[in-house]
Design a protein around this motif. Structure first.
Motif, PDB file in Angstrom:
ATOM      1  N   LYS A 322       1.644  -2.531 -14.642  1.00  8.66           N
ATOM      2  CA  LYS A 322       1.721  -2.149 -13.229  1.00  8.66           C
ATOM      3  C   LYS A 322       0.413  -2.522 -12.547  1.00  8.66           C
ATOM      4  CE  LYS A 322       2.138   2.324 -12.431  1.00  8.66           C
ATOM      5  NZ  LYS A 322       0.834   2.722 -11.889  1.00  8.66           N
ATOM      6  N   VAL A 323       0.541  -2.946 -11.302  1.00 10.13           N
ATOM      7  CA  VAL A 323      -0.648  -3.099 -10.465  1.00 10.13           C
ATOM      8  C   VAL A 323      -0.668  -1.909  -9.528  1.00 10.13           C
ATOM      9  CG1 VAL A 323      -1.696  -4.433  -8.600  1.00 10.13           C
ATOM     10  CG2 VAL A 323      -0.791  -5.601 -10.631  1.00 10.13           C
ATOM     11  N   GLU A 324      -1.780  -1.220  -9.518  1.00 11.60           N
ATOM     12  CA  GLU A 324      -1.871   0.021  -8.760  1.00 11.60           C
ATOM     13  C   GLU A 324      -2.863  -0.141  -7.609  1.00 11.60           C
ATOM     14  OE1 GLU A 324      -0.017   2.584  -9.358  1.00 11.60           O
ATOM     15  OE2 GLU A 324      -0.960   4.302  -8.389  1.00 11.60           O
ATOM     16  N   LEU A 325      -2.568   0.531  -6.501  1.00 11.50           N
ATOM     17  CA  LEU A 325      -3.494   0.559  -5.366  1.00 11.50           C
ATOM     18  C   LEU A 325      -4.046   1.977  -5.234  1.00 11.50           C
ATOM     19  CD1 LEU A 325      -1.218  -1.303  -2.798  1.00 11.50           C
ATOM     20  CD2 LEU A 325      -3.019  -2.284  -4.223  1.00 11.50           C
ATOM     21  N   VAL A 326      -5.341   2.084  -5.057  1.00 12.65           N
ATOM     22  CA  VAL A 326      -5.956   3.410  -4.902  1.00 12.65           C
ATOM     23  C   VAL A 326      -6.937   3.364  -3.735  1.00 12.65           C
ATOM     24  CG1 VAL A 326      -7.364   5.196  -5.996  1.00 12.65           C
ATOM     25  CG2 VAL A 326      -5.778   3.861  -7.380  1.00 12.65           C
ATOM     26  N   LYS A 327      -6.869   4.391  -2.896  1.00  9.16           N
ATOM     27  CA  LYS A 327      -7.801   4.481  -1.772  1.00  9.16           C
ATOM     28  C   LYS A 327      -8.545   5.801  -1.785  1.00  9.16           C
ATOM     29  CE  LYS A 327      -5.438   1.644   1.684  1.00  9.16           C
ATOM     30  NZ  LYS A 327      -4.859   1.664   3.057  1.00  9.16           N
ATOM     31  N   THR A 342       1.237   1.864   1.853  1.00 13.75           N
ATOM     32  CA  THR A 342       2.663   1.694   1.581  1.00 13.75           C
ATOM     33  C   THR A 342       3.129   0.331   2.081  1.00 13.75           C
ATOM     34  OG1 THR A 342       2.933   4.072   1.892  1.00 13.75           O
ATOM     35  CG2 THR A 342       4.926   2.747   1.880  1.00 13.75           C
ATOM     36  N   ARG A 343       2.621  -0.025   3.235  1.00 13.71           N
ATOM     37  CA  ARG A 343       2.964  -1.320   3.809  1.00 13.71           C
ATOM     38  C   ARG A 343       2.467  -2.462   2.901  1.00 13.71           C
ATOM     39  NH1 ARG A 343       6.575  -3.916   5.465  1.00 13.71           N
ATOM     40  NH2 ARG A 343       6.063  -5.746   6.700  1.00 13.71           N
ATOM     41  N   ASP A 344       1.297  -2.296   2.333  1.00 18.95           N
ATOM     42  CA  ASP A 344       0.765  -3.335   1.446  1.00 18.95           C
ATOM     43  C   ASP A 344       1.645  -3.514   0.214  1.00 18.95           C
ATOM     44  OD1 ASP A 344      -1.412  -3.998   3.039  1.00 18.95           O
ATOM     45  OD2 ASP A 344      -2.679  -2.425   2.177  1.00 18.95           O
ATOM     46  N   ALA A 345       2.218  -2.436  -0.256  1.00 13.44           N
ATOM     47  CA  ALA A 345       3.136  -2.533  -1.394  1.00 13.44           C
ATOM     48  C   ALA A 345       4.419  -3.237  -0.954  1.00 13.44           C
ATOM     49  CB  ALA A 345       3.445  -1.149  -1.946  1.00 13.44           C
ATOM     50  N   GLU A 346       4.883  -2.912   0.247  1.00 13.80           N
ATOM     51  CA  GLU A 346       6.109  -3.540   0.750  1.00 13.80           C
ATOM     52  C   GLU A 346       5.950  -5.048   0.896  1.00 13.80           C
ATOM     53  OE1 GLU A 346       8.142   0.035   3.424  1.00 13.80           O
ATOM     54  OE2 GLU A 346       6.847  -1.440   4.403  1.00 13.80           O
ATOM     55  N   GLU A 388      13.856   2.831  -7.887  1.00  9.16           N
ATOM     56  CA  GLU A 388      12.431   2.968  -7.560  1.00  9.16           C
ATOM     57  C   GLU A 388      11.604   1.860  -8.216  1.00  9.16           C
ATOM     58  OE1 GLU A 388      10.726   6.699  -8.790  1.00  9.16           O
ATOM     59  OE2 GLU A 388       8.698   5.863  -8.725  1.00  9.16           O
ATOM     60  N   ILE A 389      10.699   1.290  -7.415  1.00 11.53           N
ATOM     61  CA  ILE A 389       9.791   0.299  -7.961  1.00 11.53           C
ATOM     62  C   ILE A 389       8.349   0.616  -7.574  1.00 11.53           C
ATOM     63  CG2 ILE A 389       9.949  -1.315  -6.010  1.00 11.53           C
ATOM     64  CD1 ILE A 389       9.908  -3.579  -8.122  1.00 11.53           C
ATOM     65  N   SER A 390       8.195   1.532  -6.639  1.00 13.07           N
ATOM     66  CA  SER A 390       6.849   1.905  -6.216  1.00 13.07           C
ATOM     67  C   SER A 390       6.874   3.304  -5.641  1.00 13.07           C
ATOM     68  CB  SER A 390       6.331   0.930  -5.156  1.00 13.07           C
ATOM     69  OG  SER A 390       5.128   1.412  -4.600  1.00 13.07           O
ATOM     70  N   SER A 391       5.790   4.008  -5.865  1.00 10.82           N
ATOM     71  CA  SER A 391       5.681   5.363  -5.338  1.00 10.82           C
ATOM     72  C   SER A 391       4.313   5.453  -4.682  1.00 10.82           C
ATOM     73  CB  SER A 391       5.800   6.341  -6.506  1.00 10.82           C
ATOM     74  OG  SER A 391       6.051   7.632  -6.030  1.00 10.82           O
ATOM     75  N   CYS A 392       4.290   5.728  -3.387  1.00  9.34           N
ATOM     76  CA  CYS A 392       3.024   5.717  -2.638  1.00  9.34           C
ATOM     77  C   CYS A 392       2.748   7.108  -2.087  1.00  9.34           C
ATOM     78  CB  CYS A 392       3.084   4.717  -1.494  1.00  9.34           C
ATOM     79  SG  CYS A 392       3.412   3.025  -2.053  1.00  9.34           S
ATOM     80  N   SER A 393       1.703   7.728  -2.589  1.00  9.63           N
ATOM     81  CA  SER A 393       1.460   9.121  -2.237  1.00  9.63           C
ATOM     82  C   SER A 393       0.103   9.330  -1.601  1.00  9.63           C
ATOM     83  CB  SER A 393       1.518   9.991  -3.500  1.00  9.63           C
ATOM     84  OG  SER A 393       2.724   9.815  -4.186  1.00  9.63           O
ATOM     85  N   VAL A 394       0.063  10.330  -0.748  1.00 10.38           N
ATOM     86  CA  VAL A 394      -1.230  10.817  -0.267  1.00 10.38           C
ATOM     87  C   VAL A 394      -1.389  12.222  -0.830  1.00 10.38           C
ATOM     88  CG1 VAL A 394      -0.191  11.593   1.908  1.00 10.38           C
ATOM     89  CG2 VAL A 394      -2.674  11.310   1.751  1.00 10.38           C
ATOM     90  N   ASN A 422      -2.656   6.798  -3.431  1.00 11.91           N
ATOM     91  CA  ASN A 422      -2.371   5.673  -4.316  1.00 11.91           C
ATOM     92  C   ASN A 422      -0.906   5.297  -4.298  1.00 11.91           C
ATOM     93  OD1 ASN A 422      -0.861   6.978  -6.477  1.00 11.91           O
ATOM     94  ND2 ASN A 422      -2.797   7.966  -7.034  1.00 11.91           N
ATOM     95  N   GLY A 423      -0.638   4.114  -4.809  1.00 11.95           N
ATOM     96  CA  GLY A 423       0.732   3.644  -4.860  1.00 11.95           C
ATOM     97  C   GLY A 423       0.845   2.452  -5.776  1.00 11.95           C
ATOM     98  N   SER A 424       2.039   2.254  -6.306  1.00 17.83           N
ATOM     99  CA  SER A 424       2.252   1.084  -7.142  1.00 17.83           C
ATOM    100  C   SER A 424       2.381  -0.136  -6.253  1.00 17.83           C
ATOM    101  CB  SER A 424       3.539   1.227  -7.946  1.00 17.83           C
ATOM    102  OG  SER A 424       3.991   2.559  -7.956  1.00 17.83           O
ATOM    103  N   GLY A 425       1.749  -1.186  -6.713  1.00 17.16           N
ATOM    104  CA  GLY A 425       1.851  -2.395  -5.876  1.00 17.16           C
ATOM    105  C   GLY A 425       2.014  -3.665  -6.668  1.00 17.16           C
TER     106      GLY A 425
END
Length: 469
Positions: A322-327, A342-346, A388-394, A422-425
């Motif tokens: 998985k490639v993950e995004l974290v802020k 979330t948009r970046d994952a989309e 589900e392919i990505s989950s983007c949470s605050v 974070n979210g899966s990307g």
RNA sequence: GGAGAGGUGGCUGAGUGGUCGAAAGCACCUUCCUGCUAAGAAGACGUACGGAGUUAAUCUGUACCGAGGGUUCGAAUCCCUCCCUCUCCGCCA
């Protein structure tokens, strides 16, 4: 304005400015949190819980998980009573020390004070035992309380009540679509049997174009996110216990992870864990926020409790990439940053030409730590549904409290908890499965998405090309 | 795995039994001065929980010098156990 309104208007659920520092009982209770975390360890804001128990209770009830702070509140009150008693005793013993310090005590006075201190100590010992038990209980209870859903999270019990926010792409008109696992096996890119032989069930070997596509997806995703300002990280795949407590996986979900037998180390269930913990116990300058990271890691999950689910194919594996995004950001910007992430994952799904939809999870379907969560679901033609392919949470400051992630405001003032997102990307294996199904051709070949072609060097995966030469 | 060194406040770093919540420096904040490839002066400056007070200013109690335990009237300081970090050696992709 009621406290609840002021709290939930931020939707992060927890007031940020109020911080609570709790010292859990040392080695009491089943939770042992090691070293420095023990002292600085924080969870839900206890002050908020004390002052507005009903508001917190109401918010937690929305999760439909049977969560309650009643016991916590009661234990906390008892603990504080015991604590003052202990402090009063200590105060007296400190006074006696002062008298000794003055050097004016006569012999008999000294003896008398010494015996008084002995008495105090023994009484203190009793009180301390009680205090320790209560502290352990309080920690245990507090750690098991999930984050409060944000105000803009719809009420609901389970996934049935999630809301469709948007859909993208055209569902391909494929006659009698075939499952990705059949296609993949035929094309020689999945070897399920040998995966089982090497490890156990739910482990798969990728061969030839499968291995290449996995790597292509990984590189494409990392490259895309890097271009959008995410700084790439490649972290350790084994993490210590404090990391998992910090991001909220422990202590409640201990069965979900692989643990090393001889070391207090765990295989990461998601890159979220090491990446979020990068700055644990640190204070970041506000000027350096927001911080964006992307990271590829393999992920390992025992999938306890999902027996029988998705047993076929490449959808639910014990090991997956998985490639993950974290802020990391300030409270003021977190809602906006969550939308952008979330948009970046989309954008990855769109680049891969995969039809998907965005779901806003209802209060009952969100993960333990989340204040608000979007799931991205990709279309699987053979299953005739979105998965589900990505989950983007605050998370608001929920993880920041646990991991002690703070920032120093530019205008001076005390360090505050920052917010994490974070979210899966994206999940790579599921992306490949989706590509196989959505891009299948009548002759059994699979079209490679345009953006992946430079990474793979081919435009079609065909049975006759299956062997890489 | 073996040997040694060490873990103190946002950072660096003194401190070997009471005068230490902790010197000094840096950073940050306030004020003053000077005046321009920025310097100088003064002051303030840890966190948490509790009490008093107008849910103020402020005063005050307790705890915290990696964690836990012990000695003592009293521990950052002495003793024990554990954890972690660094250096060297060994092993190794």
């Amino acid at each position: 304005m009621s406290p609840l309104l002021s709290i939930s208007s931020q939707f992060h659920g927890i007031t940020l400015l109020k911080s609570y520092n709790q010292e859990p009982g040392e080695n009491s209770g089943p939770i042992s949190i090691t070293s420095s975390l023990t002292k600085k360890f924080k969870m839900l804001d206890l002050k908020l819980i004390r002052e507005n128990p009903e508001a917190v209770e109401t918010a937690l009830a929305r999760r439909h998980g049977g969560f309650s702070i009643k016991e916590l509140v009661e234990i906390d009150a008892r603990l504080r009573k015991v604590q003052s008693e202990w402090e009063a005793l200590n105060c007296r013993s400190n006074e006696i020390s002062e008298l000794f310090k003055s050097g004016k005590l006569s012999g008999p006075e000294k003896e008398s004070f010494k015996s008084e201190t002995k008495e105090i100590k023994s009484r203190q010992g009793e009180v301390e035992e009680e205090k320790r038990v209560l502290e352990g209980q309080r920690t245990q209870l507090a750690l098991a309380i999930p984050n409060m859903p944000g105000a803009d999270v719809p009420d609901g019990k389970d996934e049935e009540e999630n809301k469709i926010v948007s859909t993208w792409g055209t569902i391909p008109g494929i006659k009698n679509p075939r499952h990705h696992y059949d296609l993949g096996a035929e094309l020689g890119i999945f070897d399920f049997e040998r995966g089982v032989k090497i490890a156990e069930s739910r482990f798969t070997v990728l061969m030839n174009w499968g291995a290449k596509m996995e790597r292509a997806l990984m590189n494409f995703m990392l490259d895309s996110h890097s271009k959008r300002g995410y700084s790439e990280v490649f972290p350790p795949i084994l993490v210590n216990r404090n990391c998992l407590v910090g991001t909220g996986q422990l202590p409640k979900f201990a069965d979900d992870f692989y643990k090393c037998a001889d070391d207090e180390l765990y295989l990461v269930p998601t890159a979220e864990v090491p990446i979020t913990n990068l700055y644990r116990e640190e204070v970041i300058d506000e000027a350096d926020l927001p911080i964006y990271h992307c990271a590829y890691t393999p992920n390992f999950r025992r999938e306890a409790g999902s027996a029988g689910k998705d047993t076929r194919g490449y959808i639910r594996q014990h090991q997956f990439n998985k490639v993950e995004l974290v802020k990391f950001c300030t409270p003021e910007t977190s809602a906006d940053e969550h939308e952008k992430l979330t948009r970046d994952a989309e954008l990855i799904l769109e680049a891969l030409e995969l039809p998907y939809r965005r779901m806003l999870l209802c209060s009952g379907d969100m993960g333990f730590c989340a204040a608000k969560c979007y799931d991205l679901e990709v279309w699987f033609p053979a299953q005739d549904k979105y998965r589900e392919i990505s989950s983007c949470s605050v998370f608001g400051d929920f993880q920041a409290r646990r991991a002690n992630l703070r920032y120093k405001p530019t205008d001076g003032g005390k360090a505050k908890y920052l917010h994490t997102i974070n979210g899966s990307g994206l999940a790579i294996g599921r992306a490949m499965a989706a590509i196989l199904e959505n891009n299948q051709q009548p002759d059994g070949s699979v079209r490679v998405p345009t953006v992946l072609q430079p990474y793979m060097g081919v435009s079609v995966i065909a049975a006759k090309l299956a062997a890489v030469t």
